[in-house]
Scaffold this motif. Structure first.
Motif, PDB file in Angstrom:
ATOM      1  N   ARG A 112      11.316  11.518  -2.053  1.00 18.06           N
ATOM      2  CA  ARG A 112       9.880  11.251  -1.903  1.00 18.06           C
ATOM      3  C   ARG A 112       9.150  12.473  -1.363  1.00 18.06           C
ATOM      4  O   ARG A 112       8.049  12.787  -1.805  1.00 18.06           O
ATOM      5  N   GLU A 124      -8.671   0.452  -1.938  1.00 14.51           N
ATOM      6  CA  GLU A 124      -7.726   0.494  -3.049  1.00 14.51           C
ATOM      7  C   GLU A 124      -8.010   1.693  -3.952  1.00 14.51           C
ATOM      8  O   GLU A 124      -7.118   2.245  -4.572  1.00 14.51           O
ATOM      9  N   SER A 138      -1.634   8.648   2.473  1.00 12.87           N
ATOM     10  CA  SER A 138      -0.832   8.352   1.271  1.00 12.87           C
ATOM     11  C   SER A 138      -1.681   8.003   0.049  1.00 12.87           C
ATOM     12  O   SER A 138      -1.397   8.448  -1.057  1.00 12.87           O
ATOM     13  N   SER A 175       3.458   6.348   4.603  1.00 13.48           N
ATOM     14  CA  SER A 175       4.195   5.378   3.774  1.00 13.48           C
ATOM     15  C   SER A 175       4.691   5.960   2.449  1.00 13.48           C
ATOM     16  O   SER A 175       5.730   5.532   1.950  1.00 13.48           O
ATOM     17  N   ALA A 176       4.007   6.920   1.884  1.00 16.97           N
ATOM     18  CA  ALA A 176       4.478   7.506   0.617  1.00 16.97           C
ATOM     19  C   ALA A 176       5.769   8.300   0.806  1.00 16.97           C
ATOM     20  O   ALA A 176       6.480   8.583  -0.151  1.00 16.97           O
ATOM     21  N   GLY A 214       8.142   4.862   3.266  1.00 17.48           N
ATOM     22  CA  GLY A 214       8.125   3.471   2.807  1.00 17.48           C
ATOM     23  C   GLY A 214       7.096   2.660   3.576  1.00 17.48           C
ATOM     24  O   GLY A 214       6.387   3.175   4.442  1.00 17.48           O
ATOM     25  N   LYS A 215       7.028   1.385   3.225  1.00 20.07           N
ATOM     26  CA  LYS A 215       6.031   0.499   3.820  1.00 20.07           C
ATOM     27  C   LYS A 215       6.344   0.274   5.298  1.00 20.07           C
ATOM     28  O   LYS A 215       7.500   0.073   5.655  1.00 20.07           O
ATOM     29  N   ARG A 216       5.301   0.318   6.140  1.00 19.89           N
ATOM     30  CA  ARG A 216       5.522   0.042   7.570  1.00 19.89           C
ATOM     31  C   ARG A 216       5.661  -1.455   7.798  1.00 19.89           C
ATOM     32  O   ARG A 216       4.911  -2.244   7.253  1.00 19.89           O
ATOM     33  N   GLN A 217       6.630  -1.847   8.654  1.00 16.91           N
ATOM     34  CA  GLN A 217       6.874  -3.254   8.927  1.00 16.91           C
ATOM     35  C   GLN A 217       5.925  -3.818   9.984  1.00 16.91           C
ATOM     36  O   GLN A 217       5.705  -5.001  10.075  1.00 16.91           O
TER      37      GLN A 217
END
Ligand SMILES: *Cc1c(COP(=O)(O)O)cnc(C)c1O
Length: 236
Positions: A8, A172, A209, A227-228, A231-234
């Protein structure tokens, strides 16, 4: 996970290079800040192993807990940037444990950071956060206050004024942030040409991102990407 983060990171680096090419800018004019908030020390070490040096954190206690662990795993010192809102009661810890602070929006905070910056460390690099238009958070000084605040930061002995930062409202559609990025760029150029802020005033910290390519097209010199890469933050 290690391979995934390395992959990534290199994808982000090529997207940065492509955005620079579209804007007729050289690729090395944009620095990537890897925003590691909420991710474990092992993820930071994986990015460091892939060559990433600068990491952004927003949650102070969480950052302080993971910094030594991440550096031990990485086997070297890393450059830590504090990108969250700066409250007065946190300035001492921030001044002692970070190389950069991106969210300075009040003179009082700047004065505390300067007074509390340990003598053994180089000056603390500071970006002044500006609320250019409908920012996501309420933080950031008003555009008309930026000149005075920058002048004040530039005069503080233990701070190094580096530039401006903004956090436009999340959307978005990445194009929605473009006018805010352009406005911050115009303010940056105006202040730089005003003359008194010094050669170190060289950083436009903008783009995340979802919109870092737009930010680069509008002049960003530092993009903050979380996140890019990780990954997605929890949480948060
Ligand atoms: C979390 C955060 C980022 C990174 O956001 P992503 O959308 O995960 O890239 C960038 N800047 C600031 C100030 C942040 O708080």
């Amino acid at each position: 996970m290690t391979d995934e983060i390395a992959t990534r990171l290199s994808q982000i680096q090529s997207r940065i290079a492509d955005a620079c090419a579209r804007a007729a800018r050289r690729a090395h004019t944009v620095q990537l800040l890897a925003v590691s908030k909420t991710f474990p020390a092992s993820a930071i070490a994986a990015a460091a192993a892939a060559g990433q040096n600068a990491f952004g954190e927003s949650y102070l206690q969480d950052a302080l807990a993971r910094q030594p662990e991440a550096e031990a795993l990485a086997g070297r010192a890393l450059a830590w940037h504090f990108i969250g809102p700066v409250q007065s009661n946190k300035t001492a810890a921030i001044a002692g444990h970070f190389a950069w602070v991106h969210g300075v929006d009040r003179a009082k905070i700047a004065r505390r950071l300067s007074a509390q910056r340990p003598e053994a460390l180089p000056r603390l690099n500071v970006c002044v956060q500006v609320n250019v238009s409908g920012e996501a958070s309420k933080s950031g000084c008003a555009p008309h206050e930026a000149a005075d605040l920058c002048t004040e930061v530039a005069a503080l002995p233990r701070l190094q004024l580096r530039g401006l930062m903004c956090i436009p409202k999340a959307s978005e559609d990445p194009q929605v942030a473009r006018p805010a990025f352009a406005a911050l760029r115009r303010l940056f150029v105006q202040l730089r040409e005003g003359g008194d802020l010094g050669d170190s005033f060289d950083t436009l910290s903008m783009g995340m991102s979802g919109d870092f390519e737009i930010a680069i097209e509008e002049g960003a010199t530092l993009v903050r990407v979380g996140s890019a890469i990780f990954g997605k933050r929890q949480r948060h």
